[in-house]
Scaffold this active site. Structure first.
Site, PDB file in Angstrom:
ATOM      1  N   LYS A  14       0.828  -1.216   0.000  1.00  0.00           N
ATOM      2  CA  LYS A  14       0.000   0.000   0.000  1.00  0.00           C
ATOM      3  C   LYS A  14       0.861   1.264   0.000  1.00  0.00           C
ATOM      4  CE  LYS A  14      -2.187  -1.124   3.878  1.00  0.00           C
ATOM      5  NZ  LYS A  14      -1.649  -2.453   4.250  1.00  0.00           N
ATOM      6  N   ARG A 134      11.636  -0.737  11.816  1.00  0.00           N
ATOM      7  CA  ARG A 134      10.351  -0.877  12.511  1.00  0.00           C
ATOM      8  C   ARG A 134      10.365  -2.121  13.394  1.00  0.00           C
ATOM      9  NH1 ARG A 134       5.353   0.038   8.386  1.00  0.00           N
ATOM     10  NH2 ARG A 134       4.364  -1.151  10.069  1.00  0.00           N
TER      11      ARG A 134
HETATM   12  P1  AMP Z   1       0.917   0.271   8.978  1.00  0.00           P
HETATM   13  O1  AMP Z   1       2.002   1.283   8.800  1.00  0.00           O
HETATM   14  O2  AMP Z   1      -0.329   0.603   8.212  1.00  0.00           O
HETATM   15  O3  AMP Z   1       1.394  -1.133   8.764  1.00  0.00           O
HETATM   16  O4  AMP Z   1       0.477   0.354  10.519  1.00  0.00           O
HETATM   17  C1  AMP Z   1       1.377  -0.001  11.545  1.00  0.00           C
HETATM   18  C2  AMP Z   1       0.618  -0.140  12.851  1.00  0.00           C
HETATM   19  O5  AMP Z   1       0.015   1.100  13.207  1.00  0.00           O
HETATM   20  C3  AMP Z   1      -0.536  -1.139  12.824  1.00  0.00           C
HETATM   21  O6  AMP Z   1      -0.103  -2.469  13.058  1.00  0.00           O
HETATM   22  C4  AMP Z   1      -1.403  -0.605  13.963  1.00  0.00           C
HETATM   23  O7  AMP Z   1      -0.863  -0.957  15.222  1.00  0.00           O
HETATM   24  C5  AMP Z   1      -1.255   0.898  13.805  1.00  0.00           C
HETATM   25  N1  AMP Z   1      -2.293   1.450  12.897  1.00  0.00           N
HETATM   26  C6  AMP Z   1      -2.096   2.022  11.678  1.00  0.00           C
HETATM   27  N2  AMP Z   1      -3.261   2.404  11.135  1.00  0.00           N
HETATM   28  C7  AMP Z   1      -4.234   2.046  12.025  1.00  0.00           C
HETATM   29  C8  AMP Z   1      -5.642   2.134  12.031  1.00  0.00           C
HETATM   30  N3  AMP Z   1      -6.318   2.657  10.989  1.00  0.00           N
HETATM   31  N4  AMP Z   1      -6.303   1.660  13.128  1.00  0.00           N
HETATM   32  C9  AMP Z   1      -5.646   1.139  14.168  1.00  0.00           C
HETATM   33  N5  AMP Z   1      -4.318   1.000  14.225  1.00  0.00           N
HETATM   34  C10 AMP Z   1      -3.603   1.445  13.167  1.00  0.00           C
END
Ligand code: AMP
Length: 190
Positions: A14, A134
């Site tokens: 994404k 990360r």
């Molecule tokens: P991402 O960068 O989208 O992989 O998000 C990393 C982490 O941030 C996820 O595993 C969640 O812990 C948190 N996170 C990101 N977006 C959301 C969301 N829309 N709702 C809840 N937690 C989120």
């Protein structure tokens, strides 16, 4: 306005695709994960709270996430449209997004979902973990938990947007430009 929800499990690509699409379609890219990581880096109150969930691969609570997303959209009042990356992840978030956009006389145009098999996701995330810095990419059990949380809490949104005839599934395996082309073929219809 075009408002795209870029959807898919962790590691589907994404963020990578959003970087290309935002230039091509002149959209503002909002990644809730990136906003959380920015807050973690700057040790804000929001960052400290979010970190306790993110490091375990759990979702940050809806209320906190929705307030943050609303603020990000409001910061960009002159945007031609948005790419939402990593949001919504729950039905409450999807409802909140719909409400927010309708209050701005617009709506979600399409959910574009990148479809990738689980074992490919795990491999990609472990690979990314070597350089991303990360914590949630560094540990295979956290990666698997993030994928589990995706199926338990987030995957239902496919049906949510299908009901509104806004769901577009895309094969998320291939070269980066190939996948950008597949997504563009959908976005060019709007
Ligand atoms: P991402 O960068 O989208 O992989 O998000 C990393 C982490 O941030 C996820 O595993 C969640 O812990 C948190 N996170 C990101 N977006 C959301 C969301 N829309 N709702 C809840 N937690 C989120």
């Amino acid at each position: 306005m075009i408002n795209v929800v870029l959807f898919g499990p962790p590691g589907a690509g994404k963020g990578t695709q959003a970087e290309f699409l935002k230039e091509k379609y002149q959209l503002v890219h909002i990644s809730t994960g990136d906003v959380f990581r920015f807050n973690i880096k700057n040790a804000t109150e929001l960052g400290v709270l979010a970190k306790s969930y993110i490091d375990k691969g759990q979702l940050v609570p809806d209320e906190v996430t929705i307030d943050m997303l609303n603020a990000e959209v409001d910061k960009n009042s002159d945007a031609k449209g948005f790419i939402f990356d990593g949001f919504p992840r729950t039905e409450a978030q999807a409802n909140a997004l719909g409400k927010l956009l309708v209050s701005k006389q617009t709506d979600v145009t399409a959910m574009v979902a990148l479809e990738v098999e689980d074992e490919v996701l795990v491999k990609r995330l472990l690979e990314r973990g070597k350089t991303s810095g990360r914590a949630d990419d560094a540990d295979e059990s956290v990666i698997r938990n993030r994928i589990k949380v995706y199926y338990a809490e987030t995957a239902i949104l496919k049906g949510y947007y299908e009901k509104q005839s806004k769901y577009y599934g895309i094969d998320g395996v291939g070269s980066i430009p190939e996948i950008t082309e597949r997504i563009s073929a959908v976005l060019d219809t709007f």
